[in-house]
Design a protein around this motif. Structure first.
Motif, PDB file in Angstrom:
ATOM      1  N   PRO A  21      -4.884 -13.880  -0.245  1.00  0.00           N
ATOM      2  CA  PRO A  21      -4.090 -14.737   0.652  1.00  0.00           C
ATOM      3  C   PRO A  21      -2.606 -14.692   0.278  1.00  0.00           C
ATOM      4  CG  PRO A  21      -5.976 -15.951  -0.269  1.00  0.00           C
ATOM      5  CD  PRO A  21      -5.897 -14.641  -1.001  1.00  0.00           C
ATOM      6  N   GLU A  22      -2.320 -14.637  -1.012  1.00  0.00           N
ATOM      7  CA  GLU A  22      -0.948 -14.531  -1.496  1.00  0.00           C
ATOM      8  C   GLU A  22      -0.979 -14.034  -2.934  1.00  0.00           C
ATOM      9  OE1 GLU A  22       0.713 -18.458  -1.365  1.00  0.00           O
ATOM     10  OE2 GLU A  22      -1.035 -19.300  -2.368  1.00  0.00           O
ATOM     11  N   ALA A  23       0.174 -13.614  -3.429  1.00  0.00           N
ATOM     12  CA  ALA A  23       0.247 -13.130  -4.808  1.00  0.00           C
ATOM     13  C   ALA A  23       1.668 -13.299  -5.300  1.00  0.00           C
ATOM     14  CB  ALA A  23      -0.150 -11.660  -4.869  1.00  0.00           C
ATOM     15  N   ASP A  24       1.824 -13.354  -6.638  1.00  0.00           N
ATOM     16  CA  ASP A  24       3.165 -13.509  -7.212  1.00  0.00           C
ATOM     17  C   ASP A  24       4.031 -12.295  -6.898  1.00  0.00           C
ATOM     18  OD1 ASP A  24       2.532 -15.939  -8.209  1.00  0.00           O
ATOM     19  OD2 ASP A  24       2.074 -15.234 -10.241  1.00  0.00           O
ATOM     20  N   GLU A  25       3.437 -11.119  -7.060  1.00  0.00           N
ATOM     21  CA  GLU A  25       4.212  -9.913  -6.822  1.00  0.00           C
ATOM     22  C   GLU A  25       3.378  -8.905  -6.021  1.00  0.00           C
ATOM     23  OE1 GLU A  25       5.677  -7.102  -9.934  1.00  0.00           O
ATOM     24  OE2 GLU A  25       7.502  -8.301  -9.767  1.00  0.00           O
ATOM     25  N   PRO A  26       3.207  -9.169  -4.735  1.00  0.00           N
ATOM     26  CA  PRO A  26       2.359  -8.271  -3.937  1.00  0.00           C
ATOM     27  C   PRO A  26       3.010  -6.907  -3.741  1.00  0.00           C
ATOM     28  CG  PRO A  26       3.449  -9.857  -2.515  1.00  0.00           C
ATOM     29  CD  PRO A  26       3.788 -10.250  -3.925  1.00  0.00           C
ATOM     30  N   ALA A  27       2.181  -5.899  -3.510  1.00  0.00           N
ATOM     31  CA  ALA A  27       2.699  -4.573  -3.191  1.00  0.00           C
ATOM     32  C   ALA A  27       3.145  -4.507  -1.742  1.00  0.00           C
ATOM     33  CB  ALA A  27       1.627  -3.520  -3.460  1.00  0.00           C
ATOM     34  N   ALA A  28       2.488  -5.291  -0.897  1.00  0.00           N
ATOM     35  CA  ALA A  28       2.849  -5.272   0.528  1.00  0.00           C
ATOM     36  C   ALA A  28       2.295  -6.499   1.232  1.00  0.00           C
ATOM     37  CB  ALA A  28       2.292  -4.007   1.188  1.00  0.00           C
ATOM     38  N   ASP A  29       2.947  -6.865   2.322  1.00  0.00           N
ATOM     39  CA  ASP A  29       2.410  -7.870   3.237  1.00  0.00           C
ATOM     40  C   ASP A  29       1.767  -7.118   4.389  1.00  0.00           C
ATOM     41  OD1 ASP A  29       3.583  -9.958   1.780  1.00  0.00           O
ATOM     42  OD2 ASP A  29       5.474  -9.754   2.870  1.00  0.00           O
ATOM     43  N   LEU A  56      -6.977   5.483   2.635  1.00  0.00           N
ATOM     44  CA  LEU A  56      -6.777   4.555   1.512  1.00  0.00           C
ATOM     45  C   LEU A  56      -6.205   5.248   0.289  1.00  0.00           C
ATOM     46  CD1 LEU A  56      -9.839   2.670   2.635  1.00  0.00           C
ATOM     47  CD2 LEU A  56      -7.735   1.459   2.048  1.00  0.00           C
ATOM     48  N   LEU A  57      -6.592   6.490   0.058  1.00  0.00           N
ATOM     49  CA  LEU A  57      -5.988   7.269  -1.036  1.00  0.00           C
ATOM     50  C   LEU A  57      -4.494   7.478  -0.754  1.00  0.00           C
ATOM     51  CD1 LEU A  57      -6.106   9.131  -3.560  1.00  0.00           C
ATOM     52  CD2 LEU A  57      -6.836  10.975  -2.028  1.00  0.00           C
ATOM     53  N   ASP A  58      -4.185   7.861   0.473  1.00  0.00           N
ATOM     54  CA  ASP A  58      -2.782   8.087   0.826  1.00  0.00           C
ATOM     55  C   ASP A  58      -1.995   6.778   0.846  1.00  0.00           C
ATOM     56  OD1 ASP A  58      -3.499  10.715   0.988  1.00  0.00           O
ATOM     57  OD2 ASP A  58      -3.279  10.908   3.157  1.00  0.00           O
ATOM     58  N   LEU A  59      -2.643   5.689   1.229  1.00  0.00           N
ATOM     59  CA  LEU A  59      -1.981   4.376   1.176  1.00  0.00           C
ATOM     60  C   LEU A  59      -1.633   4.018  -0.273  1.00  0.00           C
ATOM     61  CD1 LEU A  59      -0.981   1.675   2.318  1.00  0.00           C
ATOM     62  CD2 LEU A  59      -3.361   0.875   2.304  1.00  0.00           C
ATOM     63  N   ALA A  60      -2.563   4.274  -1.182  1.00  0.00           N
ATOM     64  CA  ALA A  60      -2.277   4.009  -2.606  1.00  0.00           C
ATOM     65  C   ALA A  60      -1.100   4.861  -3.071  1.00  0.00           C
ATOM     66  CB  ALA A  60      -3.522   4.296  -3.457  1.00  0.00           C
ATOM     67  N   HIS A  61      -1.107   6.119  -2.668  1.00  0.00           N
ATOM     68  CA  HIS A  61      -0.004   7.020  -3.035  1.00  0.00           C
ATOM     69  C   HIS A  61       1.311   6.527  -2.438  1.00  0.00           C
ATOM     70  CE1 HIS A  61       1.721  10.601  -4.587  1.00  0.00           C
ATOM     71  NE2 HIS A  61       1.693  11.332  -3.500  1.00  0.00           N
ATOM     72  N   LEU A  62       1.262   6.059  -1.209  1.00  0.00           N
ATOM     73  CA  LEU A  62       2.455   5.511  -0.543  1.00  0.00           C
ATOM     74  C   LEU A  62       2.978   4.291  -1.311  1.00  0.00           C
ATOM     75  CD1 LEU A  62       2.872   4.880   3.303  1.00  0.00           C
ATOM     76  CD2 LEU A  62       3.549   3.135   1.661  1.00  0.00           C
ATOM     77  N   LEU A  63       2.065   3.379  -1.671  1.00  0.00           N
ATOM     78  CA  LEU A  63       2.505   2.156  -2.346  1.00  0.00           C
ATOM     79  C   LEU A  63       3.011   2.449  -3.758  1.00  0.00           C
ATOM     80  CD1 LEU A  63      -0.301  -0.271  -1.127  1.00  0.00           C
ATOM     81  CD2 LEU A  63       2.107  -0.270  -0.415  1.00  0.00           C
ATOM     82  N   GLU A  64       2.503   3.509  -4.380  1.00  0.00           N
ATOM     83  CA  GLU A  64       2.977   3.871  -5.720  1.00  0.00           C
ATOM     84  C   GLU A  64       4.368   4.494  -5.677  1.00  0.00           C
ATOM     85  OE1 GLU A  64      -1.380   4.777  -7.749  1.00  0.00           O
ATOM     86  OE2 GLU A  64      -0.075   6.443  -7.209  1.00  0.00           O
ATOM     87  N   THR A  65       4.729   5.062  -4.535  1.00  0.00           N
ATOM     88  CA  THR A  65       5.978   5.820  -4.463  1.00  0.00           C
ATOM     89  C   THR A  65       7.031   5.173  -3.559  1.00  0.00           C
ATOM     90  OG1 THR A  65       4.963   7.185  -2.726  1.00  0.00           O
ATOM     91  CG2 THR A  65       4.889   8.050  -4.958  1.00  0.00           C
ATOM     92  N   VAL A  83       5.305  -2.764  -5.458  1.00  0.00           N
ATOM     93  CA  VAL A  83       5.076  -1.324  -5.270  1.00  0.00           C
ATOM     94  C   VAL A  83       5.300  -0.594  -6.596  1.00  0.00           C
ATOM     95  CG1 VAL A  83       5.655  -1.191  -2.797  1.00  0.00           C
ATOM     96  CG2 VAL A  83       7.470  -0.961  -4.533  1.00  0.00           C
ATOM     97  N   GLY A  84       4.886   0.670  -6.613  1.00  0.00           N
ATOM     98  CA  GLY A  84       5.087   1.482  -7.805  1.00  0.00           C
ATOM     99  C   GLY A  84       3.922   1.359  -8.752  1.00  0.00           C
ATOM    100  N   THR A  85       4.101   1.901  -9.947  1.00  0.00           N
ATOM    101  CA  THR A  85       3.056   1.792 -10.952  1.00  0.00           C
ATOM    102  C   THR A  85       3.680   1.973 -12.321  1.00  0.00           C
ATOM    103  OG1 THR A  85       1.033   2.737 -11.823  1.00  0.00           O
ATOM    104  CG2 THR A  85       2.483   4.257 -10.661  1.00  0.00           C
ATOM    105  N   THR A  86       3.181   1.206 -13.273  1.00  0.00           N
ATOM    106  CA  THR A  86       3.668   1.372 -14.635  1.00  0.00           C
ATOM    107  C   THR A  86       2.582   1.975 -15.511  1.00  0.00           C
ATOM    108  OG1 THR A  86       3.036  -0.913 -15.049  1.00  0.00           O
ATOM    109  CG2 THR A  86       5.349  -0.512 -14.571  1.00  0.00           C
ATOM    110  N   ASP A  87       1.340   2.043 -14.995  1.00  0.00           N
ATOM    111  CA  ASP A  87       0.274   2.616 -15.802  1.00  0.00           C
ATOM    112  C   ASP A  87       0.139   4.109 -15.509  1.00  0.00           C
ATOM    113  OD1 ASP A  87      -1.752   3.023 -13.642  1.00  0.00           O
ATOM    114  OD2 ASP A  87      -1.551   0.844 -13.487  1.00  0.00           O
TER     115      ASP A  87
END
Ligand SMILES: [Zn+2]
Lengths: 331, 138
Positions: A156-164, A256-265, A293-297
């Protein structure tokens, strides 16, 4: 508002060079296709992507209220994927599980279904797409048969969402050209006809409904071929994020794989759209990227694409067959 | 509980749960032992502990002769998996997957990977194997 609070992908280690397939099979080939290891299946690959998405979400597997999976290649008629992913993640008991299949639209249907669950129950939901496309040596698209998985956690909500998630749209046309029976090669039909009357009528209508006037800068698309995926985004002037050159046809999971890639980049504040076109019509999801967005891991889609081992055409065919051993003795 | 073994041990096979002897701290994995293998306490009082998904190879053997469907050489390792909390690590026997012999040695760090361990008829039974982390192949 429903947000994406974690995103992750998974690609098997092994890749077949499509030109090697072409050399033995005929035709031409460019790029690579991902080949699952002998001991990977839909559930294990889905769990890898789900683990990565959950690691970036502020929620534990046990707190999930729903797990929705999308696949066009689940080999089982009865067995399912969603409940097994849920169990592995610790989401048992009062947990809704849904297995969507039958069309590549399953990817956007899964996002829509999970969003409705989140709104109605104020609880987090996991969406996972997973596919291992069959590689039939008699089929023209044998070289493109790929494999992969992608996952997002909706809350429903998050402190630091990747997207709305800002909009959903669909277009049910009933049009079917590309289709496939279990265990058989796809009937691809007339690509031009499908372009005009299939994707051409469904995808722009669904996309327009999802975007509601917003102009996306990035987009991903799942469709039976690279050409149809491009056509699915024909109505939008956006950069297409795609792993198809490295992964091959990842079915409904491609969205969904491409969406993850999009959100990471992606940068924060971008408008993006996910379009899935398949048998029966198209679905679309609009989103606005945010600070998460992005990734630190280390387990980014980019890492999975880089970390690879070449394998042979023979193994590309063989590794998709079920294993036939009943137990391995450990010392 | 009766029924096939993979149903009885499904929870620990899919969740990396170990059983810690309350008398001496030894951790049993994957089975919950009635008698502690180290201190002999019986019936041992065992408490569930969550194991980490990353551990170190203590030793390994390489299997060369296996049924046709299994690729050889197939390394099998003994891996010490630390607990998520305090306490001793669990000693796990595991098959290695997507890992070449040149990549492993005693002390190599490996991660638990959820893989198809065997099939029961047509049904895949998934549990843990180990591999070097994927990012090390990038
Ligand atoms: Zn003891």
């Amino acid at each position: 508002m429903v947000v994406i609070d974690g995103h992750g992908g998974y690609v098997p280690l092994y890749r077949v060079d499509r030109s090697e397939v072409a050399a033995q099979h005929g035709g031409r080939g460019r790029g690579e296709s991902a080949v699952p290891a002998r001991d990977e299946n839909h559930v294990t690959m889905a769990c890898e992507a789900a683990d990565n998405a959950l690691a970036r979400a502020d929620v534990a597997g046990a707190d999930l209220g729903a797990v929705v999976t999308a696949s066009v290649s689940d080999p089982f008629a009865e067995h399912g994927i969603a409940a097994h992913v849920a169990y592995r993640l610790g989401a048992t008991g009062d947990v809704r599980t849904t297995d969507l299949r039958g069309s590549r639209r399953a990817a956007t249907d899964a996002l829509a279904s999970a969003r409705e669950f989140v709104v109605a129950n104020d609880a987090p939901a996991l969406v996972v797409g997973v596919d291992v496309l069959p590689a039939d040596p008699d089929s023209d698209d044998v070289a493109e048969a790929g494999a992969g998985a992608g996952a997002v956690v909706l809350r429903p909500e998050a402190d630091e969402p990747a997207a709305d998630l800002t909009g959903f749209g669909q277009a049910t046309t009933g049009f079917v050209e590309h289709h496939r029976r279990h265990g058989e090669a796809a009937e691809t039909g007339d690509a031009k006809f499908e372009g005009r009357h299939g994707v051409g009528e469904a995808a722009p209508a669904a996309t327009e409904r999802a975007l509601d006037g917003a102009a996306p800068v990035k987009a991903v698309a799942a469709a039976p071929s690279g050409r149809l995926a491009g056509a699915a985004l024909g109505g939008v002037d956006a950069e297409q994020v795609s792993t198809r050159e490295q992964v091959g046809d990842a079915g409904a999971a491609a969205a969904l794989l491409d969406l993850a890639h999009l959100l990471e980049t992606a940068d924060a504040g971008d408008t993006a759209v996910v379009v899935a076109y398949g048998a029966g019509g198209a679905g679309a999801v609009a989103l606005q990227t945010a600070d998460g967005v992005g990734t630190t891991d280390a387990r980014s889609v980019a890492t999975y694409l880089d970390a690879k081992e070449e394998t042979t055409y023979a193994k590309h065919l063989e590794y998709r067959e079920p294993v036939e051993y009943e137990g391995v003795k450990t010392p | 509980m009766s029924g096939p073994r993979y149903e009885r041990s499904k929870r620990q096979d899919q969740h990396l749960i170990g059983f810690e002897c309350q008398a001496c701290g030894w951790v049993s994995f994957p089975e919950e032992k009635r008698t502690c293998k180290r201190c002999g306490d019986a019936p041992a009082e065992m408490e569930e502990v969550q194991l980490a998904e990353r551990g170190e190879i203590q030793t390994f053997v390489v299997q060369q002769y296996l049924p046709d469907d299994i690729e050889t050489p197939q390394p099998v390792a003994i891996v010490d998996l630390p607990q998520e909390g305090e306490g001793e690590p669990a000693r796990a026997y595991g098959l290695l997957t997507e890992t070449d012999l040149e990549e492993i040695d005693v002390g190599t760090e490996v991660v638990a990977r959820f893989r198809e361990l065997f099939s029961d008829g047509e049904r895949p039974i998934n549990s843990f194997k180990f591999s070097v982390p994927r990012e090390e192949k990038a």
